[in-house]
Design a protein around this motif. Sequence first.
Motif, PDB file in Angstrom:
ATOM      1  N   CYS A   2       2.928  11.550   4.202  1.00  0.00           N
ATOM      2  CA  CYS A   2       1.840  12.253   4.918  1.00  0.00           C
ATOM      3  C   CYS A   2       2.636  12.629   6.189  1.00  0.00           C
ATOM      4  O   CYS A   2       2.140  13.821   6.949  1.00  0.00           O
ATOM      5  N   ASN A   3       3.271  11.800   6.921  1.00  0.00           N
ATOM      6  CA  ASN A   3       3.722  12.060   8.282  1.00  0.00           C
ATOM      7  C   ASN A   3       4.669  13.107   8.182  1.00  0.00           C
ATOM      8  O   ASN A   3       4.774  13.807   9.207  1.00  0.00           O
TER       9      ASN A   3
ATOM     10  N   PHE B  96      -3.823  10.574   3.970  1.00  0.00           N
ATOM     11  CA  PHE B  96      -3.528   9.417   3.525  1.00  0.00           C
ATOM     12  C   PHE B  96      -4.300   9.004   2.144  1.00  0.00           C
ATOM     13  O   PHE B  96      -3.862   8.663   1.181  1.00  0.00           O
TER      14      PHE B  96
ATOM     15  N   SER C 235       2.602   6.804   3.229  1.00  0.00           N
ATOM     16  CA  SER C 235       2.706   7.218   4.732  1.00  0.00           C
ATOM     17  C   SER C 235       3.850   8.112   5.052  1.00  0.00           C
ATOM     18  O   SER C 235       3.367   9.118   5.997  1.00  0.00           O
TER      19      SER C 235
ATOM     20  N   ASP D 224       2.274   2.000  -0.297  1.00  0.00           N
ATOM     21  CA  ASP D 224       1.471   2.549   0.854  1.00  0.00           C
ATOM     22  C   ASP D 224       2.570   3.247   1.971  1.00  0.00           C
ATOM     23  O   ASP D 224       2.482   4.136   2.746  1.00  0.00           O
ATOM     24  N   GLU D 225       3.782   2.475   2.056  1.00  0.00           N
ATOM     25  CA  GLU D 225       4.913   2.940   2.934  1.00  0.00           C
ATOM     26  C   GLU D 225       5.436   4.402   2.477  1.00  0.00           C
ATOM     27  O   GLU D 225       5.625   5.163   3.380  1.00  0.00           O
TER      28      GLU D 225
ATOM     29  N   TYR E 283      -4.678  11.978  10.021  1.00  0.00           N
ATOM     30  CA  TYR E 283      -3.765  11.188   9.495  1.00  0.00           C
ATOM     31  C   TYR E 283      -4.526  10.391   7.991  1.00  0.00           C
ATOM     32  O   TYR E 283      -4.145  10.540   6.750  1.00  0.00           O
ATOM     33  N   GLU E 284      -5.719   9.927   8.287  1.00  0.00           N
ATOM     34  CA  GLU E 284      -6.368   9.240   7.255  1.00  0.00           C
ATOM     35  C   GLU E 284      -7.013  10.052   6.112  1.00  0.00           C
ATOM     36  O   GLU E 284      -6.800   9.499   5.091  1.00  0.00           O
TER      37      GLU E 284
END
Length: 206
Positions: free
Chosen positions: A111-112, A92, A108, A104-105, A88-89
Amino acid sequence: NLEYKFKGGKLGLRDVNINEESGKLIGIMGGSGAGKSTLLNVLNGNEFPSGGAVTINGKNIHTQQRDIEGVIGHVSQDDLLIEELTVYENLFYNAKLCFGNLSDEEISKKCNELLADLGLSETRHLKVGSPLDKTISGGQRKRLNISLELIREPSVLFVDEPTSGLSSRDSENIMDLLKELALKGKLIFVVIHQPSSDIYKMFDKL
């Protein structure tokens, strides 16, 4: 009429003519040293042709880069992952560099969603590790490498040897993923070695 000369003046590409539309999966095959990666690098803008032009919708990719910013994605043969970070990182922080304007939200969430699409949700909190000290499989590494480009949503994707070093099952999974992306409207060029007959049949053109 693409032509490319190496630094020593040797011809690497001569009189290459290709015309493709989106929604296709195109394979590039040839013996070792035939110029597959050279062709890929000229088509994706990494190398400058000595003659001829590469255009997308009439825009020259080497001289009008601003007009086609973000249109081209390139997944190299080499691993671009940071071993100490989790799956994930890796995605991200890569996305954060691409999308300075998003919170960031929002990043995120992107990414998810992408990790879920690529079947990497279960491994998202695992450290990537090195190819020798593995925590995720070779196929998962390759999918994560592809996701680093896909997060930017390019329309044309160049992938250099996505199946090298993978098991036949993993190779098929990677090619299924690329075929699916092509069916969703991307134009994808893939340099490939020794494809199985099943993988060979996935290509629209070779």
